[in-house]
Design an enzyme around this catalytic site. Structure first.
Site, PDB file in Angstrom:
ATOM      1  N   ARG A  85      -2.610  -8.940  -1.091  1.00 61.81           N
ATOM      2  CA  ARG A  85      -3.216  -9.896  -2.020  1.00 61.81           C
ATOM      3  C   ARG A  85      -2.405 -10.051  -3.317  1.00 61.81           C
ATOM      4  NH1 ARG A  85      -8.969 -10.994  -0.691  1.00 61.81           N
ATOM      5  NH2 ARG A  85      -8.961 -12.088  -2.669  1.00 61.81           N
ATOM      6  N   HIS A 105      -6.280  13.860  15.766  1.00 59.62           N
ATOM      7  CA  HIS A 105      -5.176  14.812  15.846  1.00 59.62           C
ATOM      8  C   HIS A 105      -5.486  16.004  16.759  1.00 59.62           C
ATOM      9  CE1 HIS A 105      -3.762  12.371  12.670  1.00 59.62           C
ATOM     10  NE2 HIS A 105      -4.348  12.993  11.681  1.00 59.62           N
ATOM     11  N   ALA A 126       2.791   2.116   3.348  1.00 50.88           N
ATOM     12  CA  ALA A 126       4.019   1.341   3.501  1.00 50.88           C
ATOM     13  C   ALA A 126       5.132   1.915   2.635  1.00 50.88           C
ATOM     14  CB  ALA A 126       3.765  -0.116   3.149  1.00 50.88           C
ATOM     15  N   GLY A 146       0.794  -1.222   0.000  1.00 54.58           N
ATOM     16  CA  GLY A 146       0.000   0.000   0.000  1.00 54.58           C
ATOM     17  C   GLY A 146       0.831   1.278   0.000  1.00 54.58           C
ATOM     18  N   ASP A 147       0.117   2.378  -0.167  1.00 58.47           N
ATOM     19  CA  ASP A 147       0.750   3.687  -0.252  1.00 58.47           C
ATOM     20  C   ASP A 147       1.452   4.066   1.050  1.00 58.47           C
ATOM     21  OD1 ASP A 147       1.146   6.232  -1.733  1.00 58.47           O
ATOM     22  OD2 ASP A 147      -0.112   7.058  -0.147  1.00 58.47           O
ATOM     23  N   GLU A 186      -5.141  22.954   5.477  1.00 54.66           N
ATOM     24  CA  GLU A 186      -4.602  22.244   4.324  1.00 54.66           C
ATOM     25  C   GLU A 186      -4.928  23.014   3.052  1.00 54.66           C
ATOM     26  OE1 GLU A 186      -4.827  17.795   4.481  1.00 54.66           O
ATOM     27  OE2 GLU A 186      -6.356  18.219   5.988  1.00 54.66           O
ATOM     28  N   ASP A 225      -1.054   7.864  15.920  1.00 57.50           N
ATOM     29  CA  ASP A 225      -1.507   9.178  15.492  1.00 57.50           C
ATOM     30  C   ASP A 225      -0.223   9.900  15.103  1.00 57.50           C
ATOM     31  OD1 ASP A 225      -2.212  11.856  15.218  1.00 57.50           O
ATOM     32  OD2 ASP A 225      -3.751  11.760  16.767  1.00 57.50           O
ATOM     33  N   HIS A 226       0.048   9.979  13.788  1.00 58.45           N
ATOM     34  CA  HIS A 226       1.381  10.412  13.364  1.00 58.45           C
ATOM     35  C   HIS A 226       1.702  11.836  13.813  1.00 58.45           C
ATOM     36  CE1 HIS A 226      -1.021  11.928   9.927  1.00 58.45           C
ATOM     37  NE2 HIS A 226      -0.102  12.873   9.860  1.00 58.45           N
ATOM     38  N   LYS A 261      -1.088  25.864   3.640  1.00 60.07           N
ATOM     39  CA  LYS A 261      -0.886  24.680   4.467  1.00 60.07           C
ATOM     40  C   LYS A 261      -0.187  25.115   5.736  1.00 60.07           C
ATOM     41  CE  LYS A 261       1.873  20.409   4.632  1.00 60.07           C
ATOM     42  NZ  LYS A 261       0.849  19.476   5.101  1.00 60.07           N
ATOM     43  N   ASP A 300     -11.989  12.818  10.411  1.00 56.70           N
ATOM     44  CA  ASP A 300     -10.650  12.667   9.859  1.00 56.70           C
ATOM     45  C   ASP A 300      -9.609  13.412  10.680  1.00 56.70           C
ATOM     46  OD1 ASP A 300      -8.841  11.708   7.816  1.00 56.70           O
ATOM     47  OD2 ASP A 300      -8.764  13.756   7.038  1.00 56.70           O
ATOM     48  N   LYS A 355      -9.960  21.666   4.260  1.00 59.65           N
ATOM     49  CA  LYS A 355      -9.301  21.466   2.971  1.00 59.65           C
ATOM     50  C   LYS A 355      -9.433  22.738   2.139  1.00 59.65           C
ATOM     51  CE  LYS A 355      -8.512  16.888   3.225  1.00 59.65           C
ATOM     52  NZ  LYS A 355      -7.165  16.295   3.113  1.00 59.65           N
TER      53      LYS A 355
END
Length: 505
Positions: free
Chosen positions: A45, A239, A17, A14-15, A215, A176-177, A344, A234, A339
């Site tokens: 998969r 956050h 990773a 995935g993106d 953002e 939670d990055h 940003k 989201d 958004k």
């Protein structure tokens, strides 16, 4: 210090990773945290081979300028297993490979399972880890989970019960990055290591707190996900409420995982639970329309790919949290996120109360004696720049005592920012060390969902007038009215700069 562990990444193609996990693991490899005694199993998969998987891994780390030898040695620790999460037989294959790698690399039974997949698969995966005896008895078994953790309190609680049947809470690391970002972690240092701030960090001296997660991008290719999430779930549920907790918590008895978690949970429990009428008074939402900023045209949210033409999903949220405890009673915590805003940026503004009397008012030119001084504001810059500033009032050069605001400003240099550890790198190292300080505990998640569910349920009973803000602006007018009715205003208004120069209507 070298760590020994086997990483099993569910969703290895995935993106997330490719963009975050593999580069972060390579940084740890370069720094010596991972050397000879580690291995990575990627599962998904797709019918990839080990060689193809390693080639992909090498591609993901090219921006980090590895030597050919480094890239080869690092990627040789990666193995791929085509995997259907619902197929028990595939877990048997996973166990065989994991045991083989444990012996080959002398990993001492230490295993980290990273679920970089949709949450509906979490319960299935962890139950199979237990039933097929993939969990070891000689080392540690730790589970790292990406957000979203459920889509409301009930689903999150059900998911948590499924996971807790297999893993104890201390071995569950909910990512939670934002908690891995340098300046988020700096909040505690700014507060607790500087008496000049900690002594003023209360309702006697602080008028309001403002948290902005802005953002400039739209939903891009995430329209399908966003239609089921929106800005509230989201960004606010995880956050923003985590930042509120860090800003408002009491001094922990020690800087340990347990003590910090206890203080954060106390804050989340003290946040006022609004009834439907209070929700409508204290929270507003928006959806971006088409707009033009600095000569660039942007489409409306409902014209984005995979978004319904009549969508009522919010792309912007602003609100006011009240914390009903002794320290913060009466101090509004304003939050906003959206958004397609002007710039940003993630920043925190701590707005201090005015001095009781402006003794310099008679010295000001062309102002009435009622004129107030500009407020002192502590700003913590999270991204894209990192640092902080403090706005004070000083004397203008010349005759008399005319005042003007001056700013004490510190920003990390581009070189330092570029070379500082990335959030995922720090969080992966914390997981290796078993340190849950910068991860979300279930008690935090539960309280956050309880708060957000009340807002979501109220909004679902009303029909908003969308779209209500143009792309490139700082949100709908109702977000400014929210503060104005309390005599406050947003400290950060970057759209004014563009308007003054005719670059934004």
């Amino acid at each position: 210090m070298e760590q020994a562990a086997l990483f099993t990444i569910f969703g290895g193609t995935g993106d997330l990773a490719k963009r975050k996990l593999y580069p972060s693991l390579f940084r740890l490899y370069k720094k010596g945290n991972l050397t000879k005694h580690f291995a990575v199993i990627g599962t998904a998969r797709r019918p990839w081979s080990d060689d193809h998987y390693r080639e992909i891994v090498r591609e993901t780390i090219q921006d980090l300028a590895p030597t050919e030898e480094e890239a080869q040695e690092f990627s040789n620790h990666f193995y791929y297993l085509s995997h259907n999460v619902n197929d028990t037989e595939h877990y048997d294959q996973l166990k065989d490979l994991a045991d083989e790698l444990d012996e080959k690399y002398d990993l001492q039974g230490n295993r980290i399972y990273y679920l970089a997949m949709a949450p509906q698969f979490f319960g299935t995966i962890v139950s199979h880890l237990k039933s097929q005896e993939i969990l070891t008895t000689t080392g540690y078994n730790r589970l790292v989970i990406e957000k979203p953790f459920g889509f409301d309190y009930d689903s999150a609680n059900e998911l948590n019960n499924e996971i807790r049947d297999v893993f104890p809470e201390q071995d569950i690391f909910r990512i939670d990055h934002y908690l891995g970002k340098e300046m988020i972690q700096n909040i505690s240092v700014i507060r607790f290591a500087n008496n000049i701030f900690e002594s003023l960090w209360n309702n006697r001296y602080i008028e309001n707190v403002q948290i902005t997660f802005s953002e400039a991008l739209g939903v891009e290719d995430r329209g399908g996900y966003y239609e089921h999430s929106g800005a509230l779930k989201d960004m606010v549920q995880n956050h923003i409420l985590q930042v509120v907790a860090l800003l408002a918590m009491e001094v922990p008895t020690s800087f340990s995982n347990k003590s910090i978690r206890e203080e954060k949970v106390k804050v989340l429990q003290a946040i006022r639970r609004y009834n439907p009428e209070e929700v409508l008074q204290n929270f507003v939402r928006g959806q971006y329309d088409a707009g033009t900023l600095d000569g660039k045209d942007f489409v409306a949210y409902h014209d984005e790919p995979n978004v319904a033409e009549d969508s009522l999903m919010e792309t912007f949220v602003a609100g006011k949290f009240m914390i009903d405890n002794f320290r913060w009673s009466g101090v509004p915590f304003y939050i906003r996120t959206g958004k397609r805003m002007t710039e940003k940026g993630t920043r925190i503004n701590i707005v201090f109360k005015q001095v009781p009397v402006n003794v310099f008012s008679s010295e000001q030119e062309d102002v009435s004696s009622e004129e107030e001084l500009p407020q002192n504001i502590l700003t913590i810059y999270i991204q894209p720049t990192e640092g902080f500033s403090l706005t004070l009032n000083g004397k203008r050069i010349g005759q008399g005592f005319t005042t003007e605001p001056v700013k004490l400003d510190f920003r990390q240099s581009a070189e330092v920012t570029e070379n500082s550890p990335e959030a995922y790198e720090k969080l992966l190292l914390d997981a290796l060390n078993g340190d849950g300080t910068n991860f979300s505990h279930w008690d935090e998640v539960a309280n956050s969902w309880e708060i957000v569910d009340r807002i979501r349920n109220t909004w679902d009973q009303t029909t908003p007038g969308f779209p209500n803000y143009a792309s490139g602006t700082m949100g709908p007018q109702c977000a400014f009215d929210l503060l104005a009715k309390n005599g406050h205003e947003w400290a950060w208004q970057p759209d004014q700069w563009y308007r003054e120069r005719g670059k934004l209507d």
